[in-house]
Design an enzyme around this catalytic site. Sequence first.
Site, short mmCIF file in Angstrom:
data_model
loop_
_atom_site.label_atom_id
_atom_site.label_comp_id
_atom_site.label_asym_id
_atom_site.label_seq_id
_atom_site.Cartn_x
_atom_site.Cartn_y
_atom_site.Cartn_z
N LYS A 43 0.79 -1.23 0.00
CA LYS A 43 0.00 0.00 0.00
C LYS A 43 0.83 1.28 0.00
O LYS A 43 0.26 2.37 -0.12
CB LYS A 43 -0.98 0.01 1.18
CG LYS A 43 -1.85 -1.22 1.29
CD LYS A 43 -2.69 -1.52 0.07
CE LYS A 43 -3.87 -0.63 -0.06
NZ LYS A 43 -4.94 -1.20 -0.92
N1 PMP Z 1 -3.01 -7.73 2.12
C1 PMP Z 1 -2.87 -6.76 3.03
C2 PMP Z 1 -2.13 -7.08 4.29
C3 PMP Z 1 -3.42 -5.49 2.81
O1 PMP Z 1 -3.26 -4.53 3.73
C4 PMP Z 1 -4.13 -5.25 1.62
C5 PMP Z 1 -4.75 -3.91 1.40
N2 PMP Z 1 -6.05 -3.78 1.91
C6 PMP Z 1 -4.29 -6.31 0.69
C7 PMP Z 1 -3.69 -7.53 0.97
C8 PMP Z 1 -5.13 -6.20 -0.55
O2 PMP Z 1 -4.77 -5.18 -1.43
P1 PMP Z 1 -5.84 -4.37 -2.23
O3 PMP Z 1 -6.48 -3.39 -1.30
O4 PMP Z 1 -5.06 -3.69 -3.30
O5 PMP Z 1 -6.86 -5.32 -2.79
#
Ligand code: PMP
Length: 323
Positions: A43
Amino acid sequence: MEYPGILDTIGNTPIVQLKKVLPFEKPVVLAKLEFFGPGGSVKDRLALALIEDAERRGALKPGGTVVECSSGNSGIGVAMVAAVKGYRAIIVMADKNSKEKQDIIKAFGAELILTPKEAHPDDPNSNYNTAKRIAEEIEGAIYLDQFSNPANIEVHYRETAKEIWEQTNGELDFFFAGIGTGGTISGVAKYLKERNPKIKIFGVDIEGSVYSDYFYKKTMPEPRLCQVEGIGGDNLPENVRFEYFDELVMVSDKESFSWANKLCRTEGIFAGSSSGAVVAALVESAEILKDFKLGVSIFADSGYKYLSKQFSPEWMRAMGYAE
Ligand code: PMP
């Protein structure tokens, strides 16, 4: 000579082959280690992209305030970028997310607002509605809104996907990623499918989330609380682009925690519970994967953010997850 600043170290993460944790040798599965980065997660890319997009659009002015709703990692990224660029950051997060993430957000100087984990998305006290309300109440504040902001998908299309393509010489035939806001998987999937429509996209979902039921049955179950952080959803964000997915694999909290621990002990990879969920999903998909050659999976963050959860034997026992 101009030297890089901390934000210049975001992205360009390494990939490694999983050599021991999976109960099969073929296909070869690579893990893209997104915890190699200054905020320690996938992120960071999003936080920088959303803030710079808002600057370019003129929505965010010097001295302004950024508000974001997060399960922690986006909050950490936004807090870090805001610290470097001199913005006030307010992060809204459900209180189920780890103490470690809460403390890191505050360490970067952001204000943290916790919302009740039970709050339904329509509840005025939900994390989404609280973040929106705060942004409206403060002059010069913007709500970054990673759930529907197109800059989320765009950064993964432009960066994450391109790196994956180059790191594998375009030879991959499948891709696995957890689905939270959907930005990572949708952006990567769009890029990969454009270059090779045969590449199969597997989304990883967590029990209690509404995504799998919606994908396979077009029904919306009542969301249930899960302990794995960062994946799954209690509504359907615009950035979850179901049209790009071939399969959704649903795993449990217990399996995710267990695989995160095994990952550490077999591969020496200290990753978070959503990475454990990805490993669980790979294992569950062994039969389908037999005909594939090379895959890439996203390991979104590191185990350091969960020392009080799946890496605490006491917590694992108290929650009934210990084996
Ligand atoms: N794994 C973790 C630990 C995350 O913090 C996130 C972000 N919410 C994700 C996976 C998934 O990413 P995205 O929000 O881009 O779908």
